[in-house]
Design an enzyme around this catalytic site. Structure first.
Site, short mmCIF file in Angstrom:
data_model
loop_
_atom_site.label_atom_id
_atom_site.label_comp_id
_atom_site.label_asym_id
_atom_site.label_seq_id
_atom_site.Cartn_x
_atom_site.Cartn_y
_atom_site.Cartn_z
N ARG A 17 52.26 91.77 145.16
CA ARG A 17 52.69 90.91 144.04
C ARG A 17 54.14 90.44 144.19
NH1 ARG A 17 51.55 94.06 138.78
NH2 ARG A 17 51.97 95.83 140.14
N LYS A 111 41.03 78.06 131.18
CA LYS A 111 40.37 78.69 132.31
C LYS A 111 39.90 77.70 133.36
CE LYS A 111 38.98 82.94 130.40
NZ LYS A 111 39.29 83.85 131.51
N ASP A 595 33.89 94.85 120.63
CA ASP A 595 34.56 93.58 120.92
C ASP A 595 33.86 92.82 122.04
OD1 ASP A 595 36.63 94.03 119.10
OD2 ASP A 595 37.77 95.20 120.57
N HIS A 690 49.53 85.32 118.30
CA HIS A 690 50.35 84.97 119.46
C HIS A 690 51.71 84.44 119.02
CE1 HIS A 690 46.98 85.64 122.08
NE2 HIS A 690 46.24 84.93 121.25
#
Ligand code: GLN
Ligand code: ZN
Length: 755
Positions: A17, A111, A595, A690
Site C-alpha cells: 500500500r 461504484k 444488516d 456522513h
C-alpha cells in the site's frame, strides 16, 4: 502453440500500500509533491518491470492513477467538471476535485460496475468544453519506454465515459459526443506521434444493457477514432457482449477483448463475428477473484480459438484489469494450511496468462501442478464438513418463512416490546474512538490480554447504554465496539474464511479493503455475538437489539469460492447466521437486526439476471432470520443505494422493520413503499451520518412529516441513516437528542392514534 499475451491493467496501490501512505502523508502536509511523485514513479517502474519479467507481450501504460482513472481520463480530455474552473489541473486541483475543496463539494463517487472500486462521476453540462491534455499519458509511455517496455496505453472509451457520468444541467450527454470525439481524436493523434502502435480502449458498457441511442452512437464514435492510424484493442469485461456482440466486431477496431470468465459461452459467436483483420483477446484468467486458474480449461478455450482463426490472431489475457485483486500471494505466510497454492494474485495471474499462451508443451510442470492443486482443492473444500452440505440439501420451504404473516407477528411484538408510537433507535455502531482502535491494535499484537481488552470494551458498552437511556432512545444497541469491520468480525469467527496479511484491493483513492477469502464450507463453530448482546441486555430494561451482518453482505464483500454457486455459499452463510439468530433469541434478545447494506450492489450487470439474483438473495436473508418466534422482531438495514429498483426484493425479505438511508433524498424512496402498500414497519433515516453537521429538531420533524405522507404512523420508526461509528461523541449525542425530541413532538400530536 505459442500465443501472444496481454495485461489490461495492474494494481496501483502497491503490494504494501505504498501509494496509500504516500497520498495520505501528502494530504496531511507531512510530505511534498516531490515525495508523492517519487513514490508513484517507483511504483510504476516496479509494475512495468514485473510485467516485463512475467513475459507479457502487451503491457499497459496509463493504467496507473494517483486517485482514479476516470478522473484522469477527464483530465486528459479536458473534460473535468465546469464548476472547478478551466485552469490547468495541478496536483492540488486534481485532489480538490477528487476529495475536498475549500469552496465546493468534491465530485460524486460511485461504484465501478459490479466491483467494489469507486470512481469519480463525470459531470456533463451544456457548455463543457474539451481540450486535449496528453501530458500524463505521454509521460507514462516514455517512462515505460525507458525500461524497454513498448506499452499499450489504456484509455476509457468515449461511449462508456459518457454513460459513466451524469448530466448536471439536464443536457443530454450524447450532445457532447461530437466535441468529446474531437478531444479523443487529438489525444490519439499525440499517441500516434509518440510512436504508439496499439491502444487499449475500454468500453465496458458494451457488456451491459445499452440504451438505444448510445448503442447507435458507437459506430460514429469509432469511425472518428479510427481516423488516426493506430490499432485499437476494444476491451470489454465484467459480462458477455450479448446482443452487442455483432456491434462490437463491426466497429473499425483491430481487436476485441472478451471476458471469458464471466461469459465463456460468447467465444463461438465471437469467432464467427471476428473480421479478417481483427485479433481476439481472450480474457480467460479471472481478474475478479483470487483462485488459481484451471489451466487446462483455459487452454482448451485458447486452442479452440487458435484453431478457428489462427494462432497469430489470439491474445491471452486476464478477464479484466487486475485492479480488483491483490498484488502478490508469495508473502502470505499465515494462511490456513494448504490454502496458499490455491490462490493467485495479480503477479501469479500474469504467470498463468503466459502458461496458457504457451500451453502444456511449454510448461508441462505448471499444468501438472495445477491439475493436482485443483484436485486437492476440490477434495478438501467439499470433504470439509458434510453436515453443512446436508443441511443445505435438506432445506424446505418452511425454512424460508416466518411461521405467521406480518400482521399477526406485529400484534405479538407489540405486546412484548411495548414500544411507543414512532419508536426511536440507531443502526448499531456508536463512535469508534481512537482509544478503542488503539486497544484493539494492542490486543491483536498480544500486548493486551483478552480479559483486559474485553473488560475495557464492556466498560465502553455500559457507558454507551447509559447515554442511550439518558437520550431516551427506545430500542438500544450495544455499540459494536468489539468490531473492526462488519464482515471481517463475522468472517473471523466462521469456519471456511481466511484472512490475508496483505491482500489489499483499492476501494477508492487511498482507501483499500482486504476482503476475506471464503475457501471452505461455511459454518459456525461457536456463538459469535451472543455474549456481547446478552451482557448488554442485562444492563438495561429497554429492549437491546442483537446485531448481525447479513449473508448477502458477507458474500458480497468477500472473495467467494468459484467451485460453488454464489447462491450456495450465501445459503451456507445464512445457515450459520440462523444458528446465531436462534441463540440470540434463546438468550432473551427480542429484537435482532440483520444488516444487508450490500444487497443492491450484488445485482448482476444485466437486467435479465436480476430476478434470479434477487430471489436467492432475499431467500438467504429469510433463511437466516425466519426461525424466530412471532414475538421476536427482525430488523434489517440498508444504505448506499438506489432502492426503487429492488423494491420487490426488499419486501420479500419480510423483515418486521427496515431502516433505510433516505435523509439525503428527502424521503423520496418512501413513494415506492407507499405505492406497493408495504405493510411492515420502516425507519427511513432522518439524518445523514456522513455529514458532521448536527441536524436540528425541526428539520427532523419536517422529514418525519414528509415520511408520514407515504407511510402510516404506526409503521414509522425514527433513526439515523446508518451506523455512527465514524462520528464523535458530542455530535452523536446532540444529533440523537434532537432526533428523539422530534419523535416526542410528533408522538404528542398523534397520541390518539394508538388508543
Ligand atoms: N450495523 C452497522 C453499523 O451500524 C451497519 C453498517 C452499514 O450499514 N454499513 O455500523
Ligand atoms: Zn448503513
Amino acid at each position: 502453440m505459442s500465443l501472444k499475451t496481454a495485461n489490461l491493467g495492474y494494481p496501483r496501490i502497491g503490494a504494501r500500500r505504498e501509494l496509500k501512505f504516500a497520498l495520505e502523508s501528502y494530504w496531511q502536509g507531512k510530505s511534498g509533491e516531490d515525495a508523492l511523485l517519487a513514490t508513484a514513479h517507483a511504483l510504476k517502474r516496479d509494475r512495468w518491470l514485473a510485467q516485463k519479467q512475467a513475459g507479457i507481450h502487451f503491457i499497459p501504460s496509463n493504467d496507473f492513477s494517483l486517485y482514479d482513472h476516470v478522473l484522469d481520463m477527464l483530465v486528459s480530455l479536458g473534460a473535468t467538471p465546469e464548476r472547478f474552473g478551466n485552469d490547468e489541473v495541478t496536483l492540488q486541483r486534481y485532489f480538490e476535485m477528487a476529495r475536498n475543496s475549500q469552496h465546493q463539494s468534491p465530485m460524486e463517487m460511485t461504484k465501478w460496475f459490479d466491483t467494489n472500486y469507486h470512481y469519480l462521476v463525470p459531470e456533463w453540462s451544456r457548455n463543457l468544453s474539451f481540450k486535449t491534455n496528453p501530458g500524463k499519458i505521454l509521460d507514462e509511455i516514455k517512462n515505460a519506454e525507458d525500461l524497454g517496455v513498448h506499452s499499450r496505453p489504456v484509455l476509457l472509451g468515449p461511449i462508456s465515459l459518457l454513460l459513466l457520468g451524469k448530466s448536471v444541467d439536464g443536457t443530454d450527454p450524447l450532445n457532447l459526443l461530437p466535441a468529446l470525439l474531437e478531444s479523443y481524436h487529438a489525444l490519439l493523434h499525440s499517441l500516434y506521434k509518440a510512436g504508439v502502435e496499439w491502444v487499449q480502449i475500454d468500453e465496458p458498457h458494451l457488456a451491459t444493457d445499452l440504451p438505444v441511442p448510445y448503442r447507435r452512437a458507437y459506430g460514429m464514435a469509432y469511425e472518428r477514432l479510427a481516423k488516426v492510424p493506430l490499432k485499437i484493442m476494444l476491451t470489454t469485461y465484467f459480462e458477455g457482449l450479448g446482443e452487442n456482440l455483432d456491434l462490437a466486431f463491426s466497429l473499425p477496431v483491430s481487436g476485441v477483448h472478451l471476458d471469458l470468465v464471466r461469459a465463456p459461452q460468447q467465444l463461438d459467436a465471437a469467432l464467427q463475428a471476428l473480421r479478417p483483420q481483427q485479433i481476439l483477446g481472450l480474457g480467460c484468467v479471472d481478474g475478479r477473484n483470487i483462485w488459481a486458474c484451471d489451466l487446462d480449461k483455459a487452454h482448451a478455450l485458447a486452442e479452440r480459438a487458435a484453431r478457428a482463426v489462427g494462432e497469430d490472431r489470439v491474445v491471452i489475457a486476464p478477464s479484466c484489469s487486475l485492479l480488483h485483486v491483490p498484488v502478490d500471494v508469495r508473502g502470505e505466510d499465515s494462511l490456513p494450511e494448504g490454502l496458499k497454492p490455491w490462490l493467485s494474485f495479480a503477479l501469479q495471474k500474469l504467470e498463468e496468462v503466459r502458461w496458457i499462451a504457451g500451453g502444456p508443451k511449454s510448461f508441462p510442470a505448471a499444468f501438472a501442478d495445477r491439475h493436482r492443486i485443483l484436485q486437492e482443492r476440490g477434495r478438501a473444500a467439499s470433504a470439509c464438513v458434510p453436515a453443512v452440505r446436508e443441511a443445505a440439501a435438506s432445506l424446505q420451504r418452511k425454512d424460508f418463512r416466518r411461521s405467521a404473516p406480518y400482521p399477526e407477528r406485529r400484534e405479538k411484538q407489540r405486546a412484548t416490546l411495548r414500544l411507543p408510537l414512532f419508536p426511536t433507535t440507531t443502526i448499531g455502531s456508536f463512535p469508534q474512538t481512537t482509544e478503542i482502535r488503539k486497544a484493539r491494535a494492542k490486543w491483536r499484537k498480544g500486548e493486551m490480554a483478552t480479559a483486559e481488552y474485553h473488560a475495557y470494551l464492556e466498560q465502553e458498552m455500559a457507558a454507551c447504554i447509559r447515554v442511550q437511556e439518558e437520550i431516551g432512545l427506545d430500542v438500544l444497541v450495544h455499540g459494536e465496539f468489539e468490531r473492526n469491520d462488519m464482515v471481517e468480525y463475522f468472517g473471523e469467527q466462521l469456519a471456511g474464511f481466511a484472512f490475508t496479511a496483505n491482500g489489499w484491493v483499492q476501494s477508492y483513492g487511498s482507501r483499500c479493503v482486504k476482503p476475506p477469502i471464503i475457501y471452505g464450507d461455511v459454518f459456525r463453530p461457536a456463538p459469535m455475538t451472543v455474549c456481547w448482546s446478552s451482557k448488554a441486555q442485562s444492563m438495561t430494561q429497554k429492549p437491546m437489539k442483537g446485531m448481525l451482518t447479513g449473508p448477502v453482505t458477507i458474500l458480497q464483500w468477500s472473495f467467494v469460492r468459484d467451485d460453488l454457486s454464489r447462491k450456495d455459499v450465501a445459503f451456507q452463510i445464512a445457515l450459520a447466521l440462523r444458528e446465531e439468530v436462534r441463540d440470540l433469541e434463546a438468550a432473551g434478545i427480542r429484537v435482532i437486526q440483520v444488516d444487508e447494506p450490500a444487497l443492491r450492489e450484488g445485482l448482476p450487470l444485466r437486467k435479465a439476471a436480476w430476478s434470479e439474483y434477487l430471489e436467492w438473495a432475499a431467500a438467504a436473508f429469510r433463511l437466516a432470520t425466519s426461525l424466530v418466534s412471532d414475538a421476536t422482531q427482525i430488523h434489517t438495514h440498508m444504505c448506499y443505494s438506489e432502492f426503487n429498483d429492488i423494491f420487490p426484493a426488499i419486501a420479500a425479505l419480510d423483515a418486521d422493520v427496515i431502516s433505510i438511508e433516505s435523509a439525503r433524498s428527502r424521503m423520496e424512496l418512501l413513494q415506492a413503499f407507499r405505492e406497493a402498500g408495504y405493510p411492515n414497519e420502516i425507519g427511513p433515516g432522518v439524518y445523514d451520518i456522513h455529514a458532521t453537521r448536527i441536524p436540528g429538531k425541526d428539520e427532523i420533524e419536517q422529514l418525519l412529516r414528509r415520511a408520514l405522507e407515504a407511510v402510516r404512523p404506526e409503521q414509522l420508526w425514527v433513526n439515523p441513516d446508518c451506523g455512527l461509528k465514524t462520528r464523535n461523541w458530542p455530535e452523536t449525542v446532540a444529533s440523537l437528542k434532537n432526533m428523539c425530541a422530534a419523535a416526542q413532538a410528533l408522538r404528542q400530536e398523534y397520541a390518539s392514534v394508538l388508543d
